[in-house]
Write an enzyme that holds these catalytic residues in place. Structure first.
Site, short mmCIF file in Angstrom:
data_model
loop_
_atom_site.label_atom_id
_atom_site.label_comp_id
_atom_site.label_asym_id
_atom_site.label_seq_id
_atom_site.Cartn_x
_atom_site.Cartn_y
_atom_site.Cartn_z
N GLU A 1 3.00 -15.08 -30.79
CA GLU A 1 1.85 -16.16 -31.23
C GLU A 1 0.69 -15.27 -31.20
O GLU A 1 0.03 -14.85 -30.31
CB GLU A 1 1.79 -16.96 -30.00
CG GLU A 1 3.11 -18.05 -29.95
CD GLU A 1 3.16 -18.97 -31.07
OE1 GLU A 1 2.20 -19.06 -31.79
OE2 GLU A 1 4.28 -19.29 -31.31
N CYS B 1 -7.06 -20.23 -30.92
CA CYS B 1 -6.39 -19.27 -32.00
C CYS B 1 -6.42 -20.36 -33.22
O CYS B 1 -6.30 -20.16 -34.43
CB CYS B 1 -4.97 -19.11 -31.62
SG CYS B 1 -4.04 -20.34 -31.02
#
Ligand code: NAP
Length: 486
Positions: A256, A290
């Site tokens: 990720e 993010c």
């Protein structure tokens, strides 16, 4: 840590095989509060020796954990979930103390990610294999899933609790032991989870947390064949290194990684609603997320109006210590981040952009940065190409849908993208044309436990959440059962 109601949540040692321990070398890492640079404490600087010890413990614990009756394992993991819920206020406080975000954001982090643990516990009971239609009359092919083995998780500082829960939830639920290396800036949330894991009855060796030198811990893990999976959340740069290292013993990986999310606002959008959503997706977690909107793109016909409305809202954001009620924007993670944001703004100014709000370190000093709006951002500017990771919003005008799509995809990242429009056909063109793992349409919330969270391109591999979450931690197995018609 006097401000915690439950003092047992604050640990300054690592958790290996159910025991709290120091590094053999006695070395420590100092952890500070980004709101005032005060020292919160230390944690051990572990390396190869302690890592090997954790792997040995996990290996010993694996058989018992994977063979435990499913309902018993699920009950223990759910007990862990319930203890996290019961200690939510303290845990959120710990997050704010070590990471800086507002308490509201910290509580949101716990809620959202503890929901993953519950989802995984429930889904573990539905991890069905298949009986496949057979082309061989006397045989039947069947598949089933088995836990992959020892999991090693490396997590970032920006969601110090959330990213651990998203990894440990599915790993534990399917029967894998886990070793977690939290970010050195924010180790205390993970250690609090270890305390609650112990209390919940997760057996020794199944849940381990080691702090310390990322490189020597990762090297030891990468060389050890017994660790079968590395799950990482962090920067693309470090993710690439981990992929290279994990190749040495052919481990499965989930990555990720970084994002560079576009938020595209068309002239037919409900502008007030779009501003409202973009305030959240830009400034939540002090912009250090993010999936934060990194590039706001607005159609020229509504560009000025959008900026006016947006600035009105940004000016009202309250900057301060995350523990103070009413704070929207806490400090960024460290002094380096303040310098980085200043450099991004300076670069944009030099290339012709305008700062219309904020633009510099906050008068509070330390790690505080003013909520900032920069207009006239173009493709050649660093803030268009790099992850901003702070309370700085860059806005780019566009004329046509084609141009918007080109700009939106003009990056190696592919984590999240957002689009604001009321045109149904355009919605689908953008949804399918934007190269992102996740698309928000007229929405601010992307991340819930039930969906497959993750990116494409250089934003990563694998998914966290949804049914896909559990599949990341199991091997699919297959058997052809023959001799059935004799
Ligand atoms: P980072 O610098 O990549 O660090 C993440 C973790 O990797 C930390 O635990 C760090 O340990 C460790 N690490 C650093 N260098 C390493 C190396 N050479 N070998 C092995 N491990 C190493 O990322 P960050 O600054 O903490 O987090 C911000 C990044 O995470 C952003 O890019 C953000 O987009 C990304 N992120 C992605 C998601 C997602 O779901 N896609 C979610 C959240 C954050 P130390 O702390 O000890 O150095």
């Amino acid at each position: 840590m006097e401000s915690l109601k439950n003092q047992s949540l604050f640990h300054t040692k690592c958790f290996i095989n159910g025991e709290w321990c120091d590094a053999d070398s006695g070395e420590v890492i100092t952890v500070t509060n980004p709101a005032d640079d005060s020292v919160l404490g230390t944690v051990p600087r572990c390396g190869a020796t302690e890592t090997r010890r954790a792997i040995d413990a996990a290996e010993k614990a694996w058989e018992g954990w994977r063979n435990m009756a499913l309902q018993d394992r699920c009950r223990i993991v759910m007990e862990w979930h319930d203890l996290i819920e019961a200690n939510k206020e303290d845990i959120a406080r710990l997050i704010t103390l070590e990471e800086g975000k507002s308490l509201v954001d910290a509580v949101g982090e716990v809620n959202q990610n503890n929901a993953h643990v519950q989802w995984c516990v429930e889904e573990a009971r539905r991890l069905y294999g298949e009986t496949i239609p057979s082309v061989i009359p006397h045989a039947r092919p069947i598949t089933w899933f088995q836990p992959i083995g020892i999991v090693f998780a490396v997590t970032p500082w920006n969601l110090p609790m959330g990213m651990i829960l998203r990894k440990a939830g599915p790993a534990l639920a399917v029967g894998c032991p886990i070793i977690i290396k939290p970010a050195s800036a924010t180790p205390y949330s993970g250690l609090a989870l270890a305390e609650l894991a112990k209390e919940a009855g997760i057996p020794n060796g199944v849940f381990n947390v080691i702090t310390g030198s990322a490189q020597s811990i990762v090297k030891e893990v990468s060389d050890d064949f017994r660790v079968r999976k590395i799950t990482f959340t962090g920067s693309t740069e470090v993710g690439k290194k981990l992929m290279e290292e994990s190749a040495r013993t052919v481990k499965r990986t989930s990555m990720e990684l970084g994002g560079n999310a576009p938020a595209v606002v068309f002239e037919d959008a409900d502008l007030d609603a779009a501003v409202d959503c973009i305030m959240t997706i830009k400034f939540r977690h002090t912009g250090q997320a993010c999936i934060a909107a990194n590039r706001i793109m607005v159609q020229r016909s509504v560009y000025d109006e959008f900026i006016r409305k947006f600035i009105d809202r940004v000016r009202k954001l309250v900057v301060g210590n995350g523990l103070t009620e009413g704070t929207d924007i806490g400090p960024v993670i460290n002094h380096h981040a303040v310098e980085f944001l200043s450099a991004l703004v300076q670069d944009a100014l030099e290339k012709g952009a305008k700062v219309v709000c904020g633009g510099k370190p906050h008068s509070l000093g330390g790690c505080f940065f003013e909520p900032t709006v920069v207009t006239g951002v173009t493709r050649d500017m660093r803030m268009f190409q790099e992850e901003i990771f702070g309370p700085v919003a860059g806005i780019t005008p566009f004329d046509t849908e084609e141009e918007a799509l080109f700009l939106a995809n003009d990056t190696r990242y592919g984590l999240a993208g957002y689009v604001y429009t009321r045109d149904l056909a355009r919605t689908f063109r953008m949804m399918e044309g934007m190269q992102y793992g996740m698309i928000g349409v007229n929405e601010r919330v992307l991340s819930i436990a039930e969906i497959p969270f993750g990116g494409i391109k250089e934003s990563g591999l694998g998914r966290e959440g949804g049914r896909a979450a559990l599949k990341e931690f199991v091997d699919v197995r297959y058997a052809m059962i023959g001799g059935l018609n004799r």
